[in-house]
Every structure is written in structure tokens, then in C-alpha cells.
Design a protein around this motif. Structure first.
Motif, mmCIF file in Angstrom:
data_model
loop_
_atom_site.group_PDB
_atom_site.id
_atom_site.type_symbol
_atom_site.label_atom_id
_atom_site.label_comp_id
_atom_site.label_asym_id
_atom_site.label_seq_id
_atom_site.Cartn_x
_atom_site.Cartn_y
_atom_site.Cartn_z
ATOM 1 N N PRO A 44 0.824 -1.211 0.000
ATOM 2 C CA PRO A 44 0.000 0.000 0.000
ATOM 3 C C PRO A 44 0.859 1.263 0.000
ATOM 4 O O PRO A 44 2.026 1.233 0.399
ATOM 5 C CB PRO A 44 -0.803 -0.118 1.295
ATOM 6 N N VAL A 45 0.270 2.354 -0.435
ATOM 7 C CA VAL A 45 0.965 3.642 -0.414
ATOM 8 C C VAL A 45 0.981 4.165 1.020
ATOM 9 O O VAL A 45 -0.059 4.199 1.694
ATOM 10 C CB VAL A 45 0.254 4.659 -1.334
ATOM 11 N N GLU A 46 2.171 4.544 1.487
ATOM 12 C CA GLU A 46 2.313 5.058 2.844
ATOM 13 C C GLU A 46 2.230 6.578 2.807
ATOM 14 O O GLU A 46 3.095 7.239 2.252
ATOM 15 C CB GLU A 46 3.647 4.586 3.430
ATOM 16 N N THR A 47 1.172 7.109 3.410
ATOM 17 C CA THR A 47 0.890 8.544 3.293
ATOM 18 C C THR A 47 1.049 9.312 4.592
ATOM 19 O O THR A 47 0.873 10.529 4.625
ATOM 20 C CB THR A 47 -0.550 8.745 2.781
ATOM 21 N N GLU A 48 1.373 8.619 5.687
ATOM 22 C CA GLU A 48 1.492 9.291 6.977
ATOM 23 C C GLU A 48 2.904 9.855 7.167
ATOM 24 O O GLU A 48 3.846 9.439 6.501
ATOM 25 C CB GLU A 48 1.168 8.319 8.116
ATOM 26 N N ASP A 49 3.034 10.780 8.128
ATOM 27 C CA ASP A 49 4.345 11.379 8.390
ATOM 28 C C ASP A 49 4.939 10.871 9.702
ATOM 29 O O ASP A 49 5.805 11.498 10.294
ATOM 30 C CB ASP A 49 4.250 12.910 8.410
ATOM 31 N N ASN A 50 4.444 9.700 10.161
ATOM 32 C CA ASN A 50 4.976 9.100 11.379
ATOM 33 C C ASN A 50 4.961 7.583 11.237
ATOM 34 O O ASN A 50 4.220 7.025 10.423
ATOM 35 C CB ASN A 50 4.188 9.558 12.613
ATOM 36 N N PHE A 51 5.794 6.912 12.042
ATOM 37 C CA PHE A 51 5.952 5.470 11.917
ATOM 38 C C PHE A 51 4.664 4.706 12.210
ATOM 39 O O PHE A 51 4.294 3.789 11.483
ATOM 40 C CB PHE A 51 7.060 4.975 12.860
#
Length: 201
Positions: A44-51
Motif C-alpha cells: 500500500p501507499v504510505e501517506t502518513e508522516d509518522n511510523f
């Protein structure tokens, strides 16, 4: 904290090394581990700015696609003098458009520290966040942190990624110089997995 009582777990990774590590850890507990590639899952595309946000994206995508409980991780290196960068963008710093070049990423990291004239020791942490998610959407989060410092030039042919420039606190070798069994015993991922095994298994 919810206990894991199921007999099958989907590990949401296409990384063969991570998958083998989880199989070895969970086999004594009678749990069948299935990898993302075996299940035919796309990344999946990772769109968050944290782990934790990115780990949740991967876990939720795997649960929804298979109906199985899923375990995912997001990890990277955070360098204090760079404001925590590259952090969640650790792999992105190595992207070339034609695969990943971690020598390029390590060089960029050091050059940015040099440009800032960052004082020694150039402290950093490897961070791993695991998300264990059930089909009903409940999840448990486990974090592991390995503190250390960035050193130059790169040292060692073991490991992967930024390992050759990361020296853990209390050690005289980089992760790139350590044999796999020693690295795996103290790594950020090992620390997160230990918390998960203690808390939910």
C-alpha cells in the motif's frame, strides 16, 4: 492489552529477512506465519508522516484483503542534529528511480551533518514501530528504539540500509560490522518484538 489467541498471522511485509525472523520467533508458539507475497498482496501507499501511521496503513490493508490478523512494521533512522530526519523517509532518501542506493543515502546524511557542522557525537536512533491488528480493527502498538550515533566512513559489509554508519551506544562496532545474531539480539526491531511477545503472546 489484548492477547493474541489465533493460530494464523499475516506478516505484512515483502521483505524475506523480516518474514523469516518473525517465523522463527513465533514458531515455538504454534502460530503459522503467512507473508504478504504469499497472500498476493500489493504494497500500500504510505501517506502518513509518522511510523505508527504508516504501520497502521500496512496492517489495515492486509487485514481488509485477507480477513486475517496482521502484523506490520515501519522503521527508520532519526538523526538528532537533522531534526529527526530522515525518520519515516529513511527508505525515500535511498530511492533513485531505479532501485534503492543506501550508499547515496548514507552520504547525504553525513553531508547534511557536515553542512550543519554538527558536534560529535552525532546522536541518532533506529526506531521500529509494530502494529498488530485484528479483523475487528483493534490494534496494539509496540515500539523499539536503539540509541547510538552516526559515524563516518561507513564500516562493515553486514546488515543493510544505514547499518554501516550507525554505532549503537556502548558498542565499538557499527551494525554493519556485527554478525547477524548479535545485531538481531539488540536491534530496534528485536526490542519492539520483545515487547509484543511479552504483551500480547
Amino acid at each position: 492489552m489484548r492477547k493474541f489467541t489465533e493460530k494464523r498471522l499475516l506478516v505484512a511485509t515483502h521483505n524475506a529477512g523480516k518474514l523469516a525472523e518473525m517465523r522463527a520467533l513465533l514458531a515455538p508458539r504454534g502460530i503459522e506465519v503467512i507473508g504478504a507475497a504469499e497472500a498476493g498482496l500489493a504494497e500500500p501507499v504510505e501517506t502518513e508522516d509518522n511510523f505508527v501511521g504508516n504501520a497502521r496503513i500496512k496492517a489495515r490493508s492486509a487485514v481488509e484483503a485477507t480477513g486475517l490478523p496482521a502484523l506490520s512494521d515501519d522503521s527508520g533512522i532519526s538523526v538528532d542534529a537533522l531534526g529527526g530526519a530522515p525518520g519515516v523517509y529513511t527508505a525515500d532518501w535511498a530511492e533513485t528511480g531505479n532501485g534503492r542506493d543506501f550508499q547515496m543515502a548514507m552520504t547525504r546524511t553525513w553531508n547534511e551533518l557536515e553542512a550543519l557542522n554538527a558536534p560529535a557525537p552525532r546522536t541518532a536512533q533506529f526506531r521500529c514501530t509494530l502494529v498488530l491488528m485484528w479483523p475487528d480493527g483493534h490494534d496494539e502498538v509496540f515500539e523499539g528504539v536503539l540509541p547510538g550515533q552516526v559515524v563516518w566512513p561507513p564500516r562493515g559489509e553486514e546488515g543493510h540500509g544505514y547499518d554501516p554508519i550507525f554505532m549503537p551506544d556502548g558498542e565499538e562496532q557499527t551494525l554493519g560490522q556485527m554478525p547477524a545474531d548479535k545485531k538481531n539480539s539488540l536491534s530496534h526491531r528485536a526490542r519492539a518484538v520483545a515487547k509484543m511477545l511479552e504483551g500480547s503472546f
